[in-house]
Design a protein around this motif. Structure first.
Motif, mmCIF file in Angstrom:
data_model
loop_
_atom_site.group_PDB
_atom_site.id
_atom_site.type_symbol
_atom_site.label_atom_id
_atom_site.label_comp_id
_atom_site.label_asym_id
_atom_site.label_seq_id
_atom_site.Cartn_x
_atom_site.Cartn_y
_atom_site.Cartn_z
ATOM 1 N N TYR A 214 0.872 -1.186 -0.281
ATOM 2 C CA TYR A 214 0.023 0.057 0.140
ATOM 3 C C TYR A 214 0.867 1.377 0.083
ATOM 4 O O TYR A 214 1.704 1.353 0.840
ATOM 5 C CB TYR A 214 -0.956 0.042 1.010
ATOM 6 N N VAL A 215 0.784 2.143 -1.200
ATOM 7 C CA VAL A 215 1.482 3.453 -1.007
ATOM 8 C C VAL A 215 0.547 4.505 -1.162
ATOM 9 O O VAL A 215 -0.327 4.862 -2.176
ATOM 10 C CB VAL A 215 2.444 3.370 -2.457
ATOM 11 N N ILE A 216 0.575 5.194 -0.408
ATOM 12 C CA ILE A 216 -0.402 6.324 -0.203
ATOM 13 C C ILE A 216 0.373 7.933 -0.269
ATOM 14 O O ILE A 216 1.116 7.988 0.929
ATOM 15 C CB ILE A 216 -1.382 6.377 0.942
ATOM 16 N N VAL A 217 0.404 8.715 -0.921
ATOM 17 C CA VAL A 217 1.160 10.035 -0.808
ATOM 18 C C VAL A 217 -0.092 11.076 -0.633
ATOM 19 O O VAL A 217 -0.833 11.368 -1.275
ATOM 20 C CB VAL A 217 1.648 10.430 -2.361
ATOM 21 N N SER A 218 0.095 11.568 0.472
ATOM 22 C CA SER A 218 -0.990 12.449 1.189
ATOM 23 C C SER A 218 -0.524 13.973 0.527
ATOM 24 O O SER A 218 0.502 14.344 0.757
ATOM 25 C CB SER A 218 -1.259 12.357 2.571
ATOM 26 N N GLN A 219 -1.461 14.693 0.226
ATOM 27 C CA GLN A 219 -1.184 16.144 -0.247
ATOM 28 C C GLN A 219 -2.198 16.875 0.306
ATOM 29 O O GLN A 219 -2.686 18.009 -0.277
ATOM 30 C CB GLN A 219 -1.523 15.925 -1.900
ATOM 31 N N GLY A 223 -5.936 16.086 -0.826
ATOM 32 C CA GLY A 223 -6.225 14.733 -0.828
ATOM 33 C C GLY A 223 -5.183 13.794 -1.023
ATOM 34 O O GLY A 223 -4.169 13.977 -0.093
ATOM 35 N N SER A 224 -5.241 12.539 -1.758
ATOM 36 C CA SER A 224 -3.909 11.665 -1.877
ATOM 37 C C SER A 224 -3.959 10.927 -3.090
ATOM 38 O O SER A 224 -4.992 11.020 -3.803
ATOM 39 C CB SER A 224 -4.025 10.888 -0.467
ATOM 40 N N LEU A 225 -2.972 10.413 -3.267
ATOM 41 C CA LEU A 225 -2.670 9.509 -4.581
ATOM 42 C C LEU A 225 -2.291 8.190 -4.091
ATOM 43 O O LEU A 225 -1.168 8.047 -3.130
ATOM 44 C CB LEU A 225 -1.580 10.159 -5.551
#
Ligand code: ATP
Ligand code: MG
Ligand code: MG
Length: 306
Positions: A214-219, A223-225
């Motif tokens: 699981y890879v989540i890049v929060s922005q 939101g997030s990618l």
């Protein structure tokens, strides 16, 4: 069972100023409140609030132990901490100005842990954690806890065979990715440490999901990618009035892992975590969110399949 590991805990001292912070003036406080500052503790708080069993592990200084434990107890967080004798858990100062969104954070480095302290923590982890468990390692490392120690910790968890989630930054994040873990949630700055230069964010997430489940890049408010296997999403939270976005990521991580252990799908876990953190930013401390508000906000989260 979910275990969270906070290596460098902190007690947040929230200083509510009566006005704007101004030099050469007496800045009087309206009130002071205490909150948890450690990222693993924040994760534990979110999980507990969502009714998911977990235990907070990590270090705790003995000289102000009661202070940290009192906050953990008040927040309903089950914990089993390794005592570091004769040292205080650090305190952080969070300055909140009246009618100004955001906060000013001032932190201490924290006490140094010894080889003995580290061996107690490793023994406890070895004794408790089992293959079907989830372990979240979150936050900074205290002086004396080196990258090699983090590698040793991750290697131990990999040997046990549990799910390893990391909310780390800088060299620690790099080392964790290299050692082999199952979940990361860097924010838009932290991802730069592990992204290849010139590669788009989506391609970076795609590359990382080859080795990380699981890879989540929060922005932040954007939101997030997110990626898991061959499933990629751009998530957009509902627009809310922000009081304090500190701890939004920790709330996201805690509620996402809680949802995964409740057998929710990737998409459901993402919208729930986005909704919980959108509720969190509307509160002025670093942990508080409303499950009821989150359930309503979840319907307004936009999930775009990429
Ligand atoms: P932390 O202070 O916990 O380390 P972070 O920098 O790791 O936070 P962010 O990227 O700021 O994490 O936020 C995590 C998630 O919280 C975002 O992906 C988003 O879903 C939610 N969030 C953050 N800021 C806002 C906002 N202004 N409005 C709505 N949701 C937000
Ligand atoms: Mg942020
Ligand atoms: Mg973060």
């Amino acid at each position: 069972m979910i275990y969270t590991i906070t290596l460098n805990p902190t007690i947040d001292r929230l200083l509510y100023l009566g006005g704007k912070l101004t030099k050469e003036k007496n800045n009087r406080l309206d009130r002071i409140a205490y909150d948890l500052g450690g990222k693993g503790h924040h994760g534990s708080y979110a999980m507990s609030k969502l009714g998911v069993e977990n235990q907070a592990l990590g270090f705790c200084g003995t000289t102000n132990k009661r202070k940290l434990e009192k906050i953990l107890e008040e927040k309903g967080i089950n914990h089993d901490l390794v005592e570091v004798y004769g040292k205080p858990t650090r305190e952080s100062y969070v300055l909140l100005e009246k009618d100004v969104s955001g906060s000013i954070l001032i932190t201490e480095k924290g006490y140094a842990v010894s080889n003995y302290d580290k061996s107690l923590l490793f023994d406890k982890i070895e004794e408790k954690v089992e293959a079907e468990d989830t372990v979240l390692i979150a936050g900074s490392m205290p002086p004396g806890f080196e990258i090699e120690d983090l590698e040793k910790l991750i290697n131990l968890l990999n040997k046990i065979g549990c799910f390893i989630a990391c909310d780390l930054s800088g060299e620690a994040l790099k080392a964790a990715v290299k050692a082999g873990i199952n979940f990361i949630k860097p924010n838009r700055f932290e991802i730069l440490e592990i992204a290849e230069q010139g590669r788009s964010l989506l391609d970076t997430v795609k590359e990382l999901t080859k080795t990380i489940d699981y890879v989540i890049v929060s922005q932040g408010g954007a939101g997030s990618l997110c990626g898991h296997k061959n499933e990629f999403y751009q998530i957009t939270p509902p627009v809310v009035v922000v009081k304090n976005d500190t701890g939004a990521g920790d709330c996201f991580v805690g509620s996402f892992l809680a949802s995964l252990t409740q057998q929710k799908t990737f998409a459901e876990a993402l919208t729930m975590a986005t909704a919980c953190s959108a509720s969190k930013v509307q509160h002025d401390d670093s942990t508080t969110f409303s499950v009821k508000d989150a359930q309503n906000l979840q319907e307004k989260v936009i999930l775009e399949k990429l």
